[in-house]
Design a protein around this motif. Structure first.
Motif: not given
Length: 601
Positions: A157, A160-162, A164-167, A170
């Motif tokens: 997590k 891949y953290k971005k 405003d996106e729920d990782t 993924l």
């Protein structure tokens, strides 16, 4: 009367003597005001008495089998100690011995870190820790000897953290399928560190029991208030599931790297973990145990085309599954639910502060109107008896009042009732609808899990047949694989929810037109049927499945009674739960599960 004058005031000393010839004295008339005041006082007392009887007076609780179900032990303030009663019901005799694998786990790793589960209060954690060590018979001053590396979910997590996106989805996809370090190099340290602690836990779950003690909330203990038992096992149960996921993640890595023996070891550890966790005797533990076993059954041991499990490895897994100890009887889970529910009833009736956040309950049942406490207890017991005896009837909770309907109901007294008894009945219905779980919910959960287990046996038997004959059986496939199913093969051919008579089955083998087999291994192999069919007719083509997807659910012959879902088996050895409604609406996803999708699509 000589000298008597009417209207004049006299005293005893000045009152003239009466003469026989004197006329009779007329009685003095009383005032109407005095009579009215007397009637008003009587009416006032009657109204006050009626108001006290209907709104203020609450009959005392009768501690008896009909109300509290048990008559002891008691707390210092005279209430039933449901916590101790539940401990007596669910604790094994090995709790504080080294036969309890969880005792070894706490000794080696320490209690779980409550900060991960939303409880960072240091005072609370220390009380929690000391309770756990005391009940397990451990010295809290001895530090843990092992540690677990950082959870791989958190590592991915973070990677891949971005914004405003729920990782989460993924990460679940990455770790939910076979993976290698070439694909996920950020897990190299985790792979290097996980073997020692995870192998130690595997040995612990192989002990006769793996039971965590129930713990009381220290904040309520300090306030001298009873606890609500339903919240007690949540943290440990969630921790059990997190530990189990580590075994599956490592199994997925081992499958991808060709270590099938190691992957079988991990899935067997999952089976034993789920069985021991679910045997603790509460509904929460049962559901978590089933979820852990699902992780084992859904592990695709045959998903690596270059490293397929051999007959010995598949047989070792099935033998471990068959050797699992039986679960406690359903009645024990239901009795634990009864104690949990009765504890909640007692908590609500005797603890105003507990309902402060639920203003409608505090305003209605504690501040304004009295409630007969015996009636909610009796109703809960009636409900639990009906559930345990399998005579559950919705009429027991007819005219039910939901929590949302109770909000603001103080302005409509008639909806609650005009007497403590009628209000007690209303409260009882609310509590029954909140806390009581129908027995068929437990039974369906257990049936679904047993169905999963049977499909796993059938899938492995089919894979062994294919390994020896170069192809899957055709036609009467159940008869063809009987030799791979042990001494009692007939017990595997029907779902426990839909028993089939000899010569029939509730499972269908998926076959493909013109004998073409999909190259992908994660394609459907077995599906459930709503009605038993003869063994020779227990096949369905991939094209028929696609046609059924276009039909309303009521018209399909594929399906089951597992909570709007069905179990399916895959050619890679996995068994999963597939939605029998929404799972059919995405035709493209269904084509992929059947191996019919064009790669370009």
């Amino acid at each position: 009367m000589n000298g008597y004058k009417p209207g004049k005031a006299y005293t005893m000393s000045t009152m003239p003597e009466l003469s026989p010839n004197d006329p009779p004295v007329a009685p003095r008339k009383r005032s109407n005001c005095c009579l009215g005041c007397s009637l008003a006082v009587v009416l006032l007392f009657a109204l006050l008495g009626t108001g006290y009887w209907f709104f203020i007076y609450a009959p005392p609780l009768r501690i008896s089998e009909e109300t509290t179900r048990i008559t002891g032990p008691l707390t210092p303030d005279g209430q039933i100690d449901f916590f101790k009663a539940l401990e007596k019901l669910v604790y094994p005799k090995e709790l504080a011995t080294d036969e309890n694998g969880y005792r070894l786990f706490v000794r080696a790793f320490g209690p779980l870190d409550l900060e991960q589960y939303g409880t960072p209060d240091k005072e609370f954690y220390e009380s929690y820790r000391l309770q756990k060590y005391e009940k397990l018979g451990l010295d809290p001053n001895i530090p843990p000897s092992l540690t677990l590396p950082e959870n791989p979910y958190e590592i991915l997590k973070r990677h891949y953290k971005k914004p405003d996106e729920d990782t989460g989805p993924l990460v679940d996809k990455k770790l939910g399928s076979p993976w290698t370090l070439e694909e996920l190099p950020m897990l190299a340290d985790w792979v290097a560190q996980i073997d020692i602690p995870l192998d130690a836990i595997a040995e612990m779950v192989r002990r006769p029991v793996f039971c965590s003690p129930l713990l009381e909330d220290p904040r309520l203990i300090q306030a001298g208030k009873p606890d609500v038992l339903i919240m007690l096992p949540l943290c440990d149960a969630q921790y059990f599931r997190d530990l189990a996921r580590l075994f599956r993640i490592r199994a997925m890595h081992r499958i991808a790297t060709g270590n099938i023996d190691g992957a079988v070891d991990d899935t067997i550890s999952l089976l034993e973990f789920g069985c021991k966790a679910g045997a603790q005797g509460t509904a929460i533990h049962l559901l978590v145990g089933v979820a852990i076993e699902d992780l084992a059954l859904s592990t695709p041991l045959a998903t690596n085309p270059e490293h397929q499990p051999d007959a010995g490895q598949m047989q070792r897994f099935l033998a471990a599954m068959d050797a699992l100890p039986p679960r406690p009887p359903l009645s024990r889970y239901l009795e634990a639910e009864r104690l949990t529910t009765l504890s909640a009833v007692q908590y609500i009736l005797h603890n105003e502060e507990a309902t402060a956040k639920q203003s409608f309950l505090k305003r209605i049942f504690f501040t304004i109107f009295a409630v007969d406490p015996n009636i909610p207890f009796e109703q809960v017991n009636e409900m639990c008896d009906a559930i345990i005896e399998k005579r559950f009837d919705d009429r027991i909770i007819e005219e039910d009042v939901s929590l949302s309907e109770l909000d603001g109901i103080g302005n409509h007294l008639w909806r609650l009732g005009w007497t403590p008894q009628s209000r007690g009945k209303t409260l009882g219905k609310v509590l029954c609808s909140i806390f009581c779980i129908p027995a068929d919910s437990f039974e369906k959960t257990l049936h679904r899990e047993e169905c999963n287990s049977r499909i796993k046996h059938l899938v492995f038997a089919l894979l062994r047949y294919e390994s020896e004959h170069g192809k899957l059986p055709e036609g009467d496939w159940p008869t063809a694989i009987r030799d791979y199913l042990g001494e009692d093969p007939d017990c595997y051919f029907s779902c426990p929810s839909i028993p089939a008579e000899p010569g029939k089955t509730t499972y269908a083998l998926v076959h493909y037109e013109d004998g073409k087999r999909p190259e992908k291994l994660d394609t459907l192999l077995l599906v459930e049927l709503k009605e038993p069919v003869p063994l020779a007719e227990a096949t369905i083509s991939a094209e028929e499945i696609l046609q059924e997807a276009k039909l309303p659910e009521s018209q399909r012959r594929i399906g089951s009674s597992h909570f709007n879902s069905m179990n399916v088996g895959y050619r890679n050895g996995a068994v999963e739960i597939f939605s029998s409604s929404s799972g059919w609406t995405d035709v493209q996803a269904l084509r992929e599960k059947l191996g019919l999708a064009d790669p370009e699509e």
